[in-house]
Every structure is written in structure tokens, then in C-alpha cells.
Design an enzyme around this catalytic site. Structure first.
Site, PDB file in Angstrom:
ATOM      1  N   LYS A 286       0.851  -1.178   0.000  1.00 12.78           N
ATOM      2  CA  LYS A 286       0.000   0.000   0.000  1.00 12.78           C
ATOM      3  C   LYS A 286       0.892   1.235   0.000  1.00 12.78           C
ATOM      4  O   LYS A 286       1.906   1.287   0.705  1.00 12.78           O
ATOM      5  CB  LYS A 286      -0.906  -0.018   1.237  1.00 12.78           C
ATOM      6  CG  LYS A 286      -1.922   1.132   1.285  1.00 12.78           C
ATOM      7  CD  LYS A 286      -2.879   0.974   2.455  1.00 12.78           C
ATOM      8  CE  LYS A 286      -3.894   2.103   2.493  1.00 12.78           C
ATOM      9  NZ  LYS A 286      -4.895   1.932   3.573  1.00 12.78           N
TER      10      LYS A 286
ATOM     11  N   SER B  41     -10.276  -0.185   6.968  1.00 17.73           N
ATOM     12  CA  SER B  41      -9.658  -0.131   5.642  1.00 17.73           C
ATOM     13  C   SER B  41      -8.850  -1.356   5.238  1.00 17.73           C
ATOM     14  O   SER B  41      -8.423  -1.436   4.085  1.00 17.73           O
ATOM     15  CB  SER B  41      -8.776   1.120   5.531  1.00 17.73           C
ATOM     16  OG  SER B  41      -9.565   2.275   5.636  1.00 17.73           O
TER      17      SER B  41
ATOM     18  N   SER C  19      -9.649   2.141   2.802  1.00 19.62           N
ATOM     19  CA  SER C  19      -8.797   2.948   1.949  1.00 19.62           C
ATOM     20  C   SER C  19      -7.778   2.101   1.183  1.00 19.62           C
ATOM     21  O   SER C  19      -7.107   2.604   0.279  1.00 19.62           O
ATOM     22  CB  SER C  19      -8.032   3.970   2.804  1.00 19.62           C
ATOM     23  OG  SER C  19      -7.148   3.298   3.710  1.00 19.62           O
TER      24      SER C  19
END
Length: 467
Positions: free
Chosen positions: A82, A179, A155
Site C-alpha cells: 500500500k 480499511s 482505503s
């Protein structure tokens, strides 16, 4: 050897094939890079692909394998990061445009640990701006490979897309209000949100430090356990990282769950919940009982007030995290993140004290509940995966966001570990998802329970209709 094509095999299987010399890391890495080149233009999971570097890593690991060196269950396995994980070899934007060219001088602790364990870094995965709810307007948002008309979660959106579509074998996500869990749910994945502090946050862009968790997103409980075992543990650079020793999560993952006390609160998990979610959860409960679990009725602590406080708490901590660039570069922020920061800047110390006290009460009540049970069974979301149209209709209505956070945000407040597992398919052929929640540092129990459930069900083996 499983019947899955190469790009959908498990982390543990790929690593073992590499260890035995039946596959080369360079062969696997090249295949996944080719798949990214072929498919990611349609799904936008990656913000940056590091093809050349990944191949250098893979060839080096092949050289080690030839000498009989095997670093463990991630050896030679291509994974994605990420884009809030600091990397000194690539920009780390955190989903923002402000930091689009920011190359840190050091790696996040978790990046170093993954690469030291033999993982091959394919690239950086897209995410919402600052890890809040929406992507920056100038960023092409990732699309759900199960159906591009459906929400992909936030997210850790790119992490969900890439792992689900076979564009990496596992990925790193972060979780402040859900998330890791939302993209795992929307993409049919297994994700572990560890205990707060179980995984170091050194070199990880914050959204809200006291709520932020970092963990793995994979296609099975065993794969998630393999990744967690590498990234977990104390860190001299992060004083909030827990000192507790890290168990070998894979060592006893197959021991079964006979006698495991699983708590269920029918009111919490059924009132106001979509019937498809309820039906799938009841079926999952029956499966766990057939595996020998002891299902116990419990009463979940009052949670509504704390959930209603999540946006406020997040806003204050986000405002603090962005002091260097907000309001000085306010015009470069997307509207949702800017609005959150503005809210945080307007809050008083009295407001925060009220949230802190509510958080302490809930966390204490939850800890007491775990005195009677080993894990708690709940949905991940109260509804099946919404379409993008439906999410657009929800707009900025905070009540809708708070409704979606019903089963996630409270465990960011309490710091409790959870594992998210696919539990069925909705009528629209999109995945349904559940969580098992445990007391602090119960990741080994959660992984074992998840593995047991997945040994009896095949929901985690279902793949998006993309081949």
C-alpha cells in the site's frame, strides 16, 4: 499441487514450490508482471510497478535457492505494498498529490521485514487520499475486479484489487476505521487487522495514529498468517509497537477449533442487517459449530455512541498528522480529506476528552466480554457490497458512513484483532464477508479459526470472473 493457475496459488504453495526447485522466483515474478501489464490498465490497482527492481530481487533469491538458502514462507513470493509504506527506492504518496514525488530516506519497518523474509516487491498500490474515505479527484480510482460497477472499499483499495485479481499474492493494508476489512470484504479476501501495536507503524503515513493498524490482505487465512508472522513484532523505531514475542502463526494453524468458545449477539448482528448477510452469517455459525466450536450467546457492549464519535476522533488526529502541509497547501487537497481536517481543527479538548472516556468504557467492557469467550462472530458490513451508484447517492451523509462502520470502527478504538473471511455470495454474485474478533494478541487463535472455517468452505477459493 492445487488446480489454481499460477497467479492464484497460495503464498505458502508458491514458496514451497520455489524451495523444492519446481519453480523459480524469477519465473513467478515475470508471470505476475505480465499479468499486471495485461490487466491492471482496466482495474488501476497499482500506482507504480517496479518491474526491473522486482526481477533483480527475484533472480537474487533464485541464486539463494540454488545454494539451499530458504528464508521462509515468503521466499521468492511477489507481493504489493500500500502506498503509505515508506520506500527509499520509490515515491510514497499516501494517496495524495502533495507527496507524489516524495521519496523517503528510509524504508518502513514492515518493508524491510518483508524483503528480509524473501518477499519480492512488485510495486506500490493505490489508496484513498491520506487513507480516508475517497480518492483524490486527480487519481484514477481502482475498480473492483468482481464487477467494476461495485464499491471496492476504502482505503486499501489497490491492495484489495491487486490481491483479488491475481496481480500479487498478498498485500499490505492499513485500517483506521475498516480499511483492511472493507476492501477484503468487497474483493473476496482474507485480511487480518492485528492488535494495535502488534505491527510497527514506523515509516507508515498516518491517518489517525491511535486508531491506525497495519496488516496483511491475502486470499486465505494461512497466507495472511504467513505475512503477519513476518511483519509483526517489537521495533526500536516505534515505541508503540508491542514487546510481546511473535508466535509462529503457521505452526499450529491446523489444530482445529474443537471447544473454541465463539460468542454471538443476535441483536448486534441481525437488527437492521440485510437478510442476505444474516443468512450467510447463520450458515457460517453452523459450520463453525460442526467443526467443534462452542457457540455462546453474549451481549455486545453498547457501541452506538462510540461509533458516532469515530469521524470526530479521526478528524482531530488527521489534522495533527497534516500540520506540515495543511492549511499551507490546502488547495492541493481533495474535498473529503480537507473537510475532515477542517473538522479536526475546530474541535476542542473537551470534545476529545469525551471521546477518550467513551473509548475507555467500551474497551473495558469488551475486554470483560472476552473473559467468557475466545472470539466473537460478526459481519464485516451490514449490507451486501453497494454499487458505485448507490455509494454516490449516499454522498457525504455521515449517517451512512457511520452505519457502514458499525462492525469495524469500534475495534479500531479498542485495538482488538480481527480476521475478515469470505462467507458466501450475494444474489448479485458479489462476495459476502464476516469477521472473527479476539482479545488483544489473539491473532494465532483467529488464524486457526479462519483456517478451520476455510478447510470446510470454499468461499475463499472463489475468484473474480476475469480468468
Amino acid at each position: 499441487m492445487s488446480e489454481d493457475p499460477l497467479h492464484y496459488k497460495s503464498i505458502t504453495e508458491i514458496s514451497e514450490l520455489i524451495r523444492r526447485g519446481e519453480l523459480r522466483s524469477s519465473e513467478v515474478t515475470e508471470a505476475i508482471l505480465n499479468r499486471i501489464a495485461k490487466l491492471d490498465g482496466g482495474f488501476h490497482g497499482y500506482t507504480l510497478v517496479l518491474a526491473e527492481r522486482a526481477m533483480v530481487q527475484a533472480r537474487s533469491l533464485d541464486g539463494e535457492t540454488a545454494k539451499g538458502i530458504w528464508r521462509g514462507p515468503l521466499h521468492g513470493v511477489p507481493i504489493g505494498l500500500k502506498d503509505l509504506c515508506y520506500t527509499n527506492f520509490a515515491p510514497t504518496a499516501g494517496g495524495t498529490t502533495i507527496h507524489a514525488k516524495f521519496v523517503p530516506s528510509f524504508n518502513a519497518t514492515i518493508v524491510d521485514r518483508l524483503e528480509q523474509a524473501g518477499a519480492v516487491t512488485l510495486g506500490k498500490l493505490k489508496m484513498t487520499e491520506g487513507a480516508y474515505t475517497s480518492h483524490h479527484p486527480d487519481v484514477q480510482a481502482p475498480l473492483n475486479p468482481w464487477n467494476t460497477n461495485y464499491w471496492v472499499g476504502s482505503s486499501s483499495s489497490g491492495s484489495g484489487v491487486a490481491t483479488s485479481a491475481g496481480l500479487c499474492y498478498g498485500s499490505i493494508g492499513s485500517d483506521t476505521g475498516g480499511s483492511i476489512r472493507f476492501p477484503s470484504a468487497t474483493c473476496g479476501l482474507t485480511g487480518i487487522k492485528p492488535t494495535w501495536g502488534r505491527v510497527s507503524r514506523y515509516g507508515v503515513f498516518p491517518l489517525a495514529d491511535s486508531l491506525d493498524h497495519v496488516g496483511p490482505m491475502c486470499r486465505s487465512a494461512a497466507d495472511a498468517a504467513a505475512m503477519l508472522g513476518v511483519i509483526a513484532g517489537a521495533d526500536v523505531n516505534d515505541p508503540t509497537a508491542l514487546q510481546a514475542p511473535v508466535p509462529n502463526y503457521l505452526a499450529r494453524i491446523g489444530d482445529g477449533i474443537r471447544g473454541l468458545k465463539i460468542g454471538v449477539d443476535r441483536k448486534y448482528t441481525q437488527d437492521g442487517i440485510d437478510p442476505q448477510v444474516v443468512a450467510a452469517l447463520l450458515e457460517a455459525e453452523r459450520t463453525l459449530a460442526e467443526l467443534g466450536a462452542d457457540i455462546r450467546e453474549v451481549q455486545f457492549p453498547p457501541y452506538e455512541k462510540l461509533v458516532s464519535m469515530w469521524i470526530t476522533m479521526c478528524s482531530v488526529e488527521t489534522a495533527e498528522a497534516h500540520l506540515d502541509t495543511y492549511p499551507s497547501r490546502k488547495s492541493e487537497y481533495g474535498p473529503d480529506l480537507a473537510q475532515l481536517i477542517e473538522q479536526g481543527r475546530s474541535m476542542s479538548g473537551v470534545d476529545i476528552a469525551a471521546i477518550h472516556h467513551q473509548r475507555l468504557k467500551f474497551s473495558g467492557s469488551l475486554a470483560a466480554l472476552f473473559g467468557d469467550i475466545d472470539v466473537l462472530l460478526i459481519p464485516t458490513m451490514p449490507v451486501p457490497i453497494p454499487t458505485l451508484t448507490k455509494m454516490g447517492e449516499y454522498g457525504a451523509d455521515p449517517n451512512v458512513l457511520l452505519s457502514i462502520l458499525r462492525f469495524t470502527a469500534v475495534f479500531d478504538f479498542s485495538g482488538s484483532p480481527t480476521i475478515t473471511l469470505p462467507m458466501g455470495m450475494a444474489s448479485d454474485r458479489m462476495p459476502l464477508s464476516m469477521q472473527l474478533v479476539g482479545p488483544h494478541l489473539a491473532e494465532d487463535v483467529l488464524a486457526r479459526a479462519g483456517y478451520a472455517f476455510q478447510s470446510r468452505t470454499d468461499w475463499h477459493t472463489r475468484r473474480p470472473p476475469i480468468g
